[in-house]
Design a protein around this motif. Structure first.
Motif, PDB file in Angstrom:
ATOM      1  N   LYS A  77      32.212  27.511  47.900  1.00  0.00           N
ATOM      2  CA  LYS A  77      33.378  27.451  46.930  1.00  0.00           C
ATOM      3  C   LYS A  77      33.897  28.653  46.750  1.00  0.00           C
ATOM      4  CE  LYS A  77      33.170  24.751  43.388  1.00  0.00           C
ATOM      5  NZ  LYS A  77      32.836  24.096  41.976  1.00  0.00           N
ATOM      6  N   ALA A  78      32.898  29.684  46.700  1.00  0.00           N
ATOM      7  CA  ALA A  78      33.106  31.234  46.066  1.00  0.00           C
ATOM      8  C   ALA A  78      33.810  31.757  47.413  1.00  0.00           C
ATOM      9  CB  ALA A  78      31.916  31.905  46.047  1.00  0.00           C
ATOM     10  N   LEU A  79      33.285  31.272  48.751  1.00  0.00           N
ATOM     11  CA  LEU A  79      33.773  31.996  49.777  1.00  0.00           C
ATOM     12  C   LEU A  79      35.510  31.644  50.057  1.00  0.00           C
ATOM     13  CD1 LEU A  79      33.453  33.614  52.353  1.00  0.00           C
ATOM     14  CD2 LEU A  79      32.760  31.279  53.662  1.00  0.00           C
ATOM     15  N   ILE A  80      35.939  30.284  49.748  1.00  0.00           N
ATOM     16  CA  ILE A  80      37.129  29.978  49.883  1.00  0.00           C
ATOM     17  C   ILE A  80      38.091  30.765  48.741  1.00  0.00           C
ATOM     18  CG2 ILE A  80      36.982  27.712  51.056  1.00  0.00           C
ATOM     19  CD1 ILE A  80      37.425  26.386  48.138  1.00  0.00           C
ATOM     20  N   HIS A  81      37.318  31.186  47.443  1.00  0.00           N
ATOM     21  CA  HIS A  81      38.086  31.718  46.606  1.00  0.00           C
ATOM     22  C   HIS A  81      38.379  33.177  47.089  1.00  0.00           C
ATOM     23  CE1 HIS A  81      36.675  28.562  43.418  1.00  0.00           C
ATOM     24  NE2 HIS A  81      37.926  28.391  43.864  1.00  0.00           N
ATOM     25  N   ILE A  82      37.890  33.619  48.196  1.00  0.00           N
ATOM     26  CA  ILE A  82      38.031  34.996  48.898  1.00  0.00           C
ATOM     27  C   ILE A  82      38.963  34.738  50.100  1.00  0.00           C
ATOM     28  CG2 ILE A  82      37.116  36.834  50.111  1.00  0.00           C
ATOM     29  CD1 ILE A  82      34.530  36.195  48.625  1.00  0.00           C
ATOM     30  N   THR A  83      38.852  33.848  50.917  1.00  0.00           N
ATOM     31  CA  THR A  83      39.592  33.888  51.912  1.00  0.00           C
ATOM     32  C   THR A  83      41.173  33.160  51.769  1.00  0.00           C
ATOM     33  OG1 THR A  83      38.964  31.330  52.423  1.00  0.00           O
ATOM     34  CG2 THR A  83      37.662  33.078  53.581  1.00  0.00           C
ATOM     35  N   ARG A  84      41.125  32.199  50.690  1.00  0.00           N
ATOM     36  CA  ARG A  84      42.608  31.811  50.325  1.00  0.00           C
ATOM     37  C   ARG A  84      43.647  32.792  49.872  1.00  0.00           C
ATOM     38  NH1 ARG A  84      41.389  25.544  47.957  1.00  0.00           N
ATOM     39  NH2 ARG A  84      40.545  24.677  49.804  1.00  0.00           N
ATOM     40  N   PRO A  85      43.168  33.568  48.837  1.00  0.00           N
ATOM     41  CA  PRO A  85      43.906  34.391  48.172  1.00  0.00           C
ATOM     42  C   PRO A  85      44.212  35.761  49.223  1.00  0.00           C
ATOM     43  CG  PRO A  85      41.916  33.988  46.634  1.00  0.00           C
ATOM     44  CD  PRO A  85      41.785  33.468  48.019  1.00  0.00           C
ATOM     45  N   ALA A  86      43.034  36.039  49.981  1.00  0.00           N
ATOM     46  CA  ALA A  86      43.252  37.377  51.092  1.00  0.00           C
ATOM     47  C   ALA A  86      44.400  36.915  52.020  1.00  0.00           C
ATOM     48  CB  ALA A  86      41.984  37.465  51.908  1.00  0.00           C
ATOM     49  N   MET A 167      44.829  42.724  41.951  1.00  0.00           N
ATOM     50  CA  MET A 167      44.472  41.163  41.642  1.00  0.00           C
ATOM     51  C   MET A 167      43.694  40.936  42.949  1.00  0.00           C
ATOM     52  SD  MET A 167      47.960  39.810  40.078  1.00  0.00           S
ATOM     53  CE  MET A 167      47.356  38.126  40.084  1.00  0.00           C
ATOM     54  N   LEU A 168      44.112  40.946  44.242  1.00  0.00           N
ATOM     55  CA  LEU A 168      43.481  40.518  45.260  1.00  0.00           C
ATOM     56  C   LEU A 168      42.120  41.435  45.327  1.00  0.00           C
ATOM     57  CD1 LEU A 168      42.886  39.005  48.164  1.00  0.00           C
ATOM     58  CD2 LEU A 168      43.997  41.005  48.940  1.00  0.00           C
ATOM     59  N   TYR A 169      42.047  42.561  45.230  1.00  0.00           N
ATOM     60  CA  TYR A 169      40.891  43.362  45.168  1.00  0.00           C
ATOM     61  C   TYR A 169      39.739  43.087  44.018  1.00  0.00           C
ATOM     62  CZ  TYR A 169      37.930  47.756  44.784  1.00  0.00           C
ATOM     63  OH  TYR A 169      37.128  48.673  44.570  1.00  0.00           O
ATOM     64  N   LEU A 170      40.056  42.603  43.090  1.00  0.00           N
ATOM     65  CA  LEU A 170      39.054  42.286  41.623  1.00  0.00           C
ATOM     66  C   LEU A 170      38.681  40.907  42.086  1.00  0.00           C
ATOM     67  CD1 LEU A 170      41.156  43.796  38.955  1.00  0.00           C
ATOM     68  CD2 LEU A 170      38.787  44.521  39.701  1.00  0.00           C
ATOM     69  N   THR A 171      39.709  39.985  42.558  1.00  0.00           N
ATOM     70  CA  THR A 171      39.157  38.689  42.858  1.00  0.00           C
ATOM     71  C   THR A 171      38.164  38.730  44.000  1.00  0.00           C
ATOM     72  OG1 THR A 171      41.307  37.797  42.667  1.00  0.00           O
ATOM     73  CG2 THR A 171      39.830  36.441  44.141  1.00  0.00           C
ATOM     74  N   ILE A 172      38.331  39.498  45.153  1.00  0.00           N
ATOM     75  CA  ILE A 172      37.338  39.684  46.217  1.00  0.00           C
ATOM     76  C   ILE A 172      35.835  40.320  45.562  1.00  0.00           C
ATOM     77  CG2 ILE A 172      36.417  40.830  48.100  1.00  0.00           C
ATOM     78  CD1 ILE A 172      39.645  40.735  49.043  1.00  0.00           C
ATOM     79  N   LEU A 173      36.229  41.212  44.766  1.00  0.00           N
ATOM     80  CA  LEU A 173      34.740  41.681  44.080  1.00  0.00           C
ATOM     81  C   LEU A 173      33.942  40.673  43.358  1.00  0.00           C
ATOM     82  CD1 LEU A 173      35.785  45.372  43.051  1.00  0.00           C
ATOM     83  CD2 LEU A 173      34.290  44.663  44.738  1.00  0.00           C
ATOM     84  N   THR A 174      34.655  40.077  42.326  1.00  0.00           N
ATOM     85  CA  THR A 174      34.038  38.867  41.475  1.00  0.00           C
ATOM     86  C   THR A 174      33.567  37.756  42.187  1.00  0.00           C
ATOM     87  OG1 THR A 174      35.934  39.318  39.599  1.00  0.00           O
ATOM     88  CG2 THR A 174      34.507  37.433  39.579  1.00  0.00           C
ATOM     89  N   GLU A 175      34.363  37.171  43.227  1.00  0.00           N
ATOM     90  CA  GLU A 175      33.805  36.164  44.180  1.00  0.00           C
ATOM     91  C   GLU A 175      32.628  36.459  45.044  1.00  0.00           C
ATOM     92  OE1 GLU A 175      34.286  33.130  43.536  1.00  0.00           O
ATOM     93  OE2 GLU A 175      36.056  33.435  42.019  1.00  0.00           O
ATOM     94  N   THR A 176      32.607  37.806  45.497  1.00  0.00           N
ATOM     95  CA  THR A 176      31.739  38.179  46.054  1.00  0.00           C
ATOM     96  C   THR A 176      30.241  38.123  45.161  1.00  0.00           C
ATOM     97  OG1 THR A 176      33.053  39.562  47.610  1.00  0.00           O
ATOM     98  CG2 THR A 176      30.672  40.249  47.364  1.00  0.00           C
ATOM     99  N   LYS A 177      30.383  38.862  44.065  1.00  0.00           N
ATOM    100  CA  LYS A 177      29.399  38.759  43.296  1.00  0.00           C
ATOM    101  C   LYS A 177      28.586  37.314  42.851  1.00  0.00           C
ATOM    102  CE  LYS A 177      27.774  40.163  38.748  1.00  0.00           C
ATOM    103  NZ  LYS A 177      28.054  40.784  37.085  1.00  0.00           N
ATOM    104  N   ASN A 178      29.746  36.445  42.844  1.00  0.00           N
ATOM    105  CA  ASN A 178      29.345  34.928  42.630  1.00  0.00           C
ATOM    106  C   ASN A 178      28.526  34.378  43.909  1.00  0.00           C
ATOM    107  OD1 ASN A 178      29.166  32.862  41.188  1.00  0.00           O
ATOM    108  ND2 ASN A 178      31.081  31.913  41.967  1.00  0.00           N
ATOM    109  N   MET A 179      29.185  34.755  44.825  1.00  0.00           N
ATOM    110  CA  MET A 179      28.878  34.163  46.103  1.00  0.00           C
ATOM    111  C   MET A 179      27.177  34.817  46.532  1.00  0.00           C
ATOM    112  SD  MET A 179      30.669  34.600  49.907  1.00  0.00           S
ATOM    113  CE  MET A 179      29.899  36.351  50.386  1.00  0.00           C
ATOM    114  N   VAL A 180      27.068  35.864  46.482  1.00  0.00           N
ATOM    115  CA  VAL A 180      25.605  36.232  46.535  1.00  0.00           C
ATOM    116  C   VAL A 180      24.751  35.887  45.550  1.00  0.00           C
ATOM    117  CG1 VAL A 180      24.269  38.687  46.359  1.00  0.00           C
ATOM    118  CG2 VAL A 180      26.664  38.392  47.855  1.00  0.00           C
TER     119      VAL A 180
END
Length: 205
Positions: A77-86, A167-180
């Motif tokens: 789920k965290a991964l799709i929250h990175i790929t879709r906004p990107a 916004m994209l940058y901060l989203t990637i950072l936040t979801e990366t943290k959640n994913m790990v």
């Protein structure tokens, strides 16, 4: 193991594609991450037959299996929250990431790759002797993410950053943290699951 290896590949390719503003690859990564998420969700909601088979062997293993499946779902789920906004960002022709943002994300990507290399090796081998190392690497990554967020907030305050890109940058950072975070939880639950399992093992992949 297979799912986590796909997560690692998709995450890496997504970040590289964002740097290069490669719309085609980003679209492929959205499709791949969606497929992973759907498979994890189906596994989560189709868990009862597996639980019944587990409990015929050892009732203690059931809740660890539930945790593994749940954490796996959260990782995807965290991964799709990175790929879709990107993909959405590049597909809508928004301004790409700045050199500073790209540099910070490349460093984060290297750290994530190192963590997943250890995680995937432990999952493949069933040997969790390096689990504390993963915890240390995770904490170091989280410190790097916190610093990257602070740097970005400074750039925003100084009007040195494009709003959409921020916004994209901060989203990637936040979801990366959640994913790990969820990946490390998964690793720990898998360790307990294998440790407490006493019945037939061949049918569990």
């Amino acid at each position: 193991c297979t799912t986590m290896e796909h997560v690692t590949r998709i995450y890496n390719r997504t970040l590289v594609a964002v740097f290069k503003e490669n719309r085609k690859v980003l679209k492929e990564m959205v499709q791949s991450s969606d497929k992973l998420f759907e498979e994890a969700r189906d596994r989560k909601y189709g868990i009862m037959p597996t639980l019944r088979r587990l409990q015929q062997c050892d009732i203690d293993t059931g809740h660890f299996y539930v945790q593994v499946v749940d954490y796996l779902s959260e990782v995807t789920k965290a991964l799709i929250h990175i790929t879709r906004p990107a993909f959405g960002h590049i597909d809508n022709n928004h301004e790409g990431l700045s050199k500073e943002q790209a540099k910070d994300l490349m460093s984060i990507n290297d750290d994530v790759e190192s963590i997943y290399r250890h995680i995937n090796q432990m999952l493949r081998d069933g040997d969790f002797s390096e689990i504390e190392m993963v915890l240390t690497l995770r904490d170091q990554l989280f410190e790097s993410i916190a610093e990257a967020i602070k740097s970005e907030l400074s750039r925003i305050n100084e009007a040195r950053s494009n709003t959409k890109a921020s916004m994209l940058y901060l989203t990637i950072l936040t979801e990366t943290k959640n994913m790990v975070l969820q990946s490390r939880n998964l690793l720990k639950s898998q360790q307990y699951f294998l440790k407490h399992r006493t019945g037939p093992q061949k049918w569990i992949k």
